[in-house]
Design an enzyme around this catalytic site. Structure first.
Site, PDB file in Angstrom:
ATOM      1  N   HIS A 189      -7.287  -5.837  -0.339  1.00 28.35           N
ATOM      2  CA  HIS A 189      -6.102  -4.890  -0.357  1.00 28.35           C
ATOM      3  C   HIS A 189      -5.104  -5.651   0.795  1.00 28.35           C
ATOM      4  CE1 HIS A 189      -4.004  -1.238  -0.804  1.00 28.35           C
ATOM      5  NE2 HIS A 189      -4.088  -0.755   0.727  1.00 28.35           N
ATOM      6  N   ASP A 206      -8.983  -6.093  -4.678  1.00 31.74           N
ATOM      7  CA  ASP A 206      -8.225  -5.063  -4.233  1.00 31.74           C
ATOM      8  C   ASP A 206      -8.831  -3.727  -4.234  1.00 31.74           C
ATOM      9  OD1 ASP A 206      -6.385  -3.650  -3.059  1.00 31.74           O
ATOM     10  OD2 ASP A 206      -4.761  -4.451  -4.212  1.00 31.74           O
ATOM     11  N   SER A 266       0.801  -1.089  -0.045  1.00 30.33           N
ATOM     12  CA  SER A 266       0.092   0.087  -0.027  1.00 30.33           C
ATOM     13  C   SER A 266       0.749   1.169  -0.039  1.00 30.33           C
ATOM     14  CB  SER A 266      -0.840  -0.168   1.173  1.00 30.33           C
ATOM     15  OG  SER A 266      -1.910   0.804   1.152  1.00 30.33           O
TER      16      SER A 266
END
Length: 354
Positions: free
Chosen positions: A323, A296, A152
């Site tokens: 995610h 995601d 991320s």
């Protein structure tokens, strides 16, 4: 990269007993070197080392913790947020040790276990890159053993680090992060948002328009209809404890400064709002793994494209993941991640079909 405004979400949500003495478990001879701490200066602390970081605003300390011993494979984990913690990676304990991988938990400056200065000028991407470089030097990581894993926001940091310091890397892993924030926002607006029930989307957008991001109703809608489909595909009351703990420890000053207050993209005057390195991916020569997931918040197709843009890339697709695919598609995630690290270590081909 929506991880995550959890301090406002808190309203939602080795010990063995035995009657006889337990014989100590002896490590297999083949794994003994992994637990060798000879010459280490972090034995007393169980692998924890506070590393001083020089910044334009003074010197601060960041928290790191080593697990295992492998002179050829050392993975530094860059967490997301910004402002989350290493705790989001604690499930790695179930997979990396048995693969013989040495790895380092690390709370970036401002995160819970590290110093948390209040000067917002420190929450700058280029400064974080220099912080990672100082951590690398302090941990004695080098091109013969250093794998950088970023998830991320950590993926943004990992790409930016590689573009400046890839000569120090043996391998790069970019997990659940595309190389363009504007593209991420477009995917969120045009692909993910329309998947929500129309009445839910309408209500979420009404709060967004009023910038009423701390409203409990807004947060409940985001968590129940967005997070559980695209961030971690589990009911909220079933989220793994490290996930809840990491969200609880979020530093909102870092998060809002760089990511913005919205839970539905990056908006306002967030410092990462216009970040984009698509045109520079071809500069990355080091073996690179790009990890994407079907559900995601990031476009998995762009994660596949990223793997083709770098000079020596591989794409790992998690069909059941979101995610946080290290939790909701663990078997695919860890088998692919470990295979990549081992292939780089052994000099095997990285590109699919090569």
């Amino acid at each position: 990269m929506k991880i995550f405004y959890y301090s406002a979400l808190c309203f939602l949500f080795f010990c063995v007993s035995c009657n006889k003495a337990i014989e100590p478990v002896k490590a297999d001879v083949s794994t003994t070197p992994y637990f060798d701490t000879t010459g280490r200066d972090d034995i007393v602390t169980g692998g924890i080392k506070m590393i001083p970081i020089t910044t334009p605003k003074g010197t601060f300390n960041v928290w790191t913790k080593r697990v295992g011993n492998n002179p050829k494979i050392k993975v530094l984990l860059l967490h997301g947020g910004p402002g989350i913690t290493h705790e989001i990676f604690e499930c790695f304990d179930s997979f990396f040790p048995q693969a013989g991988i040495e790895y380092y938990y690390y709370d970036q400056l401002g995160s819970y276990y590290s110093d948390q200065p209040e000067d917002k000028s420190l929450w700058d991407l280029d400064r974080f890159v220099e912080e990672v470089e100082q951590v690398r030097i302090a941990l004695n990581l080098n091109k013969d053993n250093f794998y950088l894993y970023g998830q991320s926001w950590g993926g943004i940091l990992g790409m930016q680090y590689a573009l400046k310091y890839q000569d120090h890397l043996k391998g790069l892993i970019i997990s659940n992060m595309v190389p363009s924030i504007p593209d991420y926002q477009k995917y969120s607006d045009e692909v993910l948002a329309p998947q929500l029930p129309p009445e839910v989307l309408k209500e979420i957008l009404s709060y967004e328009e009023k910038e009423d991001y701390a409203n409990p109703r807004y947060l409940d809608l985001i968590v129940q209809h967005y997070y559980t489909k695209h961030v971690i595909r589990m009911p909220v009351n079933s989220w793994p404890e490290p996930v809840s703990r990491s969200f609880k420890h979020l530093n909102t000053d870092v998060y809002v400064t760089m990511q913005g207050p919205s839970e539905f993209g990056i908006k306002g005057d967030a410092t990462l709002k216009n970040w984009d390195v698509k045109d520079r991916l071809k500069e990355i020569e080091v073996p690179t793994l790009s990890i994407g997931a079907h559900y995601d918040t990031m476009d998995p197709n762009q994660m596949g494209w990223l793997a083709k843009e770098v000079q020596n890339g591989r794409f790992l697709f998690c069909p059941q993941g979101s995610h946080l695919s290290q939790f909701d598609d663990q078997e695919v995630f860890f088998s692919g991640l470990i295979d990549f690290i081992k292939d780089v270590d052994q000099g095997n081909p990285i590109q699919a079909g090569s």
